[in-house]
Scaffold this motif. Structure first.
Motif, mmCIF file in Angstrom:
data_model
loop_
_atom_site.group_PDB
_atom_site.id
_atom_site.type_symbol
_atom_site.label_atom_id
_atom_site.label_comp_id
_atom_site.label_asym_id
_atom_site.label_seq_id
_atom_site.Cartn_x
_atom_site.Cartn_y
_atom_site.Cartn_z
ATOM 1 N N GLU A 142 9.442 -33.944 39.152
ATOM 2 C CA GLU A 142 8.480 -34.823 38.477
ATOM 3 C C GLU A 142 7.330 -33.995 37.923
ATOM 4 O O GLU A 142 6.816 -33.099 38.601
ATOM 5 N N ALA A 143 6.963 -34.262 36.664
ATOM 6 C CA ALA A 143 5.806 -33.611 36.052
ATOM 7 C C ALA A 143 5.106 -34.628 35.169
ATOM 8 O O ALA A 143 5.606 -34.976 34.095
ATOM 9 N N GLY A 144 3.986 -35.152 35.626
ATOM 10 C CA GLY A 144 3.284 -36.186 34.873
ATOM 11 C C GLY A 144 4.121 -37.445 34.752
ATOM 12 O O GLY A 144 4.560 -38.008 35.746
ATOM 13 N N ARG A 145 4.373 -37.874 33.515
ATOM 14 C CA ARG A 145 5.191 -39.074 33.282
ATOM 15 C C ARG A 145 6.651 -38.728 32.979
ATOM 16 O O ARG A 145 7.388 -39.566 32.471
ATOM 17 N N LEU A 146 7.044 -37.504 33.289
ATOM 18 C CA LEU A 146 8.420 -37.072 33.099
ATOM 19 C C LEU A 146 9.083 -36.882 34.453
ATOM 20 O O LEU A 146 8.517 -36.252 35.351
ATOM 21 N N PHE A 147 10.284 -37.453 34.596
ATOM 22 C CA PHE A 147 11.091 -37.160 35.777
ATOM 23 C C PHE A 147 12.404 -36.564 35.294
ATOM 24 O O PHE A 147 13.138 -37.197 34.523
ATOM 25 N N CYS A 148 12.690 -35.341 35.748
ATOM 26 C CA CYS A 148 13.903 -34.641 35.342
ATOM 27 C C CYS A 148 14.937 -34.775 36.450
ATOM 28 O O CYS A 148 14.856 -34.093 37.481
ATOM 29 N N GLY A 149 15.891 -35.679 36.258
ATOM 30 C CA GLY A 149 16.931 -35.872 37.251
ATOM 31 C C GLY A 149 17.891 -34.698 37.257
ATOM 32 O O GLY A 149 18.386 -34.279 36.206
ATOM 33 N N GLU A 150 18.163 -34.159 38.439
ATOM 34 C CA GLU A 150 19.045 -33.004 38.559
ATOM 35 C C GLU A 150 20.477 -33.395 38.896
ATOM 36 O O GLU A 150 21.426 -32.860 38.342
ATOM 37 N N LEU B 236 14.622 -45.372 41.129
ATOM 38 C CA LEU B 236 13.834 -44.325 40.498
ATOM 39 C C LEU B 236 12.939 -44.902 39.411
ATOM 40 O O LEU B 236 11.749 -44.557 39.320
ATOM 41 N N VAL B 237 13.482 -45.790 38.578
ATOM 42 C CA VAL B 237 12.671 -46.419 37.535
ATOM 43 C C VAL B 237 11.524 -47.213 38.163
ATOM 44 O O VAL B 237 10.388 -47.181 37.676
ATOM 45 N N ASP B 238 11.794 -47.897 39.253
ATOM 46 C CA ASP B 238 10.747 -48.675 39.925
ATOM 47 C C ASP B 238 9.613 -47.783 40.424
ATOM 48 O O ASP B 238 8.437 -48.115 40.264
ATOM 49 N N VAL B 239 9.963 -46.656 41.032
ATOM 50 C CA VAL B 239 8.921 -45.819 41.628
ATOM 51 C C VAL B 239 8.220 -44.947 40.590
ATOM 52 O O VAL B 239 7.030 -44.680 40.685
ATOM 53 N N ALA B 240 8.958 -44.500 39.567
ATOM 54 C CA ALA B 240 8.355 -43.634 38.558
ATOM 55 C C ALA B 240 7.460 -44.417 37.609
ATOM 56 O O ALA B 240 6.509 -43.874 37.049
ATOM 57 N N GLY B 241 7.753 -45.698 37.411
ATOM 58 C CA GLY B 241 6.925 -46.523 36.552
ATOM 59 C C GLY B 241 7.561 -46.774 35.195
ATOM 60 O O GLY B 241 8.373 -45.974 34.723
ATOM 61 N N GLU B 242 7.180 -47.864 34.582
ATOM 62 C CA GLU B 242 7.792 -48.269 33.318
ATOM 63 C C GLU B 242 7.437 -47.359 32.146
ATOM 64 O O GLU B 242 8.095 -47.399 31.118
ATOM 65 N N ASP B 243 6.386 -46.541 32.301
ATOM 66 C CA ASP B 243 5.984 -45.650 31.216
ATOM 67 C C ASP B 243 6.581 -44.249 31.343
ATOM 68 O O ASP B 243 6.278 -43.377 30.535
ATOM 69 N N ALA B 244 7.397 -44.041 32.352
ATOM 70 C CA ALA B 244 7.974 -42.711 32.565
ATOM 71 C C ALA B 244 9.210 -42.503 31.692
ATOM 72 O O ALA B 244 9.958 -43.441 31.412
ATOM 73 N N GLU C 215 14.674 -43.958 28.248
ATOM 74 C CA GLU C 215 13.332 -44.214 27.747
ATOM 75 C C GLU C 215 12.729 -45.446 28.419
ATOM 76 O O GLU C 215 13.449 -46.295 28.952
ATOM 77 N N PRO C 216 11.395 -45.545 28.414
ATOM 78 C CA PRO C 216 10.740 -46.684 29.062
ATOM 79 C C PRO C 216 11.293 -48.017 28.571
ATOM 80 O O PRO C 216 11.436 -48.253 27.373
ATOM 81 N N GLY C 217 11.625 -48.880 29.508
ATOM 82 C CA GLY C 217 12.103 -50.216 29.181
ATOM 83 C C GLY C 217 13.553 -50.302 28.775
ATOM 84 O O GLY C 217 14.046 -51.392 28.471
ATOM 85 N N ALA C 218 14.278 -49.179 28.778
ATOM 86 C CA ALA C 218 15.654 -49.188 28.270
ATOM 87 C C ALA C 218 16.710 -49.377 29.355
ATOM 88 O O ALA C 218 17.886 -49.506 29.037
ATOM 89 N N LEU C 219 16.311 -49.409 30.599
ATOM 90 C CA LEU C 219 17.290 -49.539 31.682
ATOM 91 C C LEU C 219 18.075 -50.834 31.544
ATOM 92 O O LEU C 219 17.511 -51.916 31.413
ATOM 93 N N HIS C 220 19.396 -50.711 31.558
ATOM 94 C CA HIS C 220 20.279 -51.880 31.475
ATOM 95 C C HIS C 220 20.940 -52.101 32.827
ATOM 96 O O HIS C 220 21.603 -51.210 33.350
ATOM 97 N N ILE C 221 20.727 -53.276 33.385
ATOM 98 C CA ILE C 221 21.311 -53.612 34.682
ATOM 99 C C ILE C 221 22.273 -54.773 34.484
ATOM 100 O O ILE C 221 21.868 -55.885 34.137
ATOM 101 N N SER C 222 23.539 -54.523 34.681
ATOM 102 C CA SER C 222 24.550 -55.571 34.508
ATOM 103 C C SER C 222 24.462 -56.587 35.649
ATOM 104 O O SER C 222 23.889 -56.320 36.714
ATOM 105 N N ARG C 223 25.072 -57.734 35.419
ATOM 106 C CA ARG C 223 25.079 -58.751 36.475
ATOM 107 C C ARG C 223 25.789 -58.255 37.726
ATOM 108 O O ARG C 223 25.366 -58.532 38.846
ATOM 109 N N SER C 224 26.872 -57.499 37.529
ATOM 110 C CA SER C 224 27.605 -56.996 38.688
ATOM 111 C C SER C 224 26.767 -55.996 39.487
ATOM 112 O O SER C 224 26.799 -55.988 40.724
ATOM 113 N N THR C 225 25.991 -55.162 38.773
ATOM 114 C CA THR C 225 25.130 -54.209 39.474
ATOM 115 C C THR C 225 24.014 -54.934 40.216
ATOM 116 O O THR C 225 23.649 -54.558 41.335
#
Length: 222
Positions: free
Chosen positions: A149-157, A174-182, A70-80
């Motif tokens: 991609e369809a509108g603000r939905l991206f379906c990862g295969e 992907l989150v960067d290019v799709a946008g924070e509202d996707a 969901e928008p804003g939920a991406l968790h990036i660890s320090r190691s990543t």
């Protein structure tokens, strides 16, 4: 971030197949048959289904428990974050290479056959399917993700990696290019995805979100 010249999605005619969730069973597999023509695929995604062949049959799936970022939920660890410094992201510069890497028959659970490959390469040509690629310092493709991609939905295969954290970095891209509202749909949960902030939602929730998402202007092009 390097991006190839992406085509705007080609308008699709109506599909001859009816993807109506009202008639779906309480099971992850909701239908069998139909075809992989572009109008069929686009209609399926817009209604919450996706194809995955099994045992020589074309099956359509809509998980009862849908894994989504969901928008804003991406968790990036320090190691990543540290790993990400060693890579760079490109978009739609190697779609066929990404899908071929995901289709590698040596991978456990490999399911992408020649028909699936051809169908998504055509969707890419028509502007509906995209790839986000992770490259090392020498420009070698070491990870990636592709989807629709369809509108603000991206379906990862599917996604792949040939270097540690390369698929995680692709998802960040992907989150960067799709946008924070996707909303990013990743189908089924795995421990790997859970570590990145992916959550499970009931099918009913996912279906209720679709109309607003797929009918919104695409953030991919803004």
């Amino acid at each position: 971030m390097n991006t190839s010249r992406m085509a705007m999605p080609t308008p699709m005619p109506a599909s001859q197949w009816d993807f109506d969730p009202a008639g779906w069973p309480d099971d992850d597999c909701v239908a069998a048959g139909a075809d992989l023509r572009p109008p069929t695929l686009v209609a399926a995604y817009r209604h919450g289904a996706f194809p995955m062949p099994q045992g020589g049959r074309l099956l359509w799936w809509s998980p009862m428990r849908r894994a989504v970022l969901e928008p804003g939920a991406l968790h990036i660890s320090r190691s990543t974050r540290r790993s990400a410094r060693h890579f760079h992201i490109t978009v739609d510069t190697a779609f066929e290479q990404v899908i071929d890497a995901c289709a590698d028959p040596r991978r456990r659970g490999a399911w992408i056959d020649a028909d699936i490959r051809a169908a998504y390469v055509e969707l890419h040509r028509l502007g509906w399917a995209h790839s986000v690629e992770t490259r090392d310092a020498d420009g070698n493709l070491v990870g990636g993700v592709y989807g629709v991609e369809a509108g603000r939905l991206f379906c990862g295969e599917s996604m792949f990696h040939r270097a540690t954290d390369a698929s995680k970095v692709a998802l960040i891209g992907l989150v960067d290019v799709a946008g924070e509202d996707a909303l990013i749909d990743v189908q089924w949960m795995t421990p790997h995805l859970a570590s990145l902030g992916v959550a499970e939602r009931p099918r009913s929730w996912y279906l209720s979100e679709l109309p607003t998402l797929v009918d919104s202007p695409s953030l991919w092009w803004t």
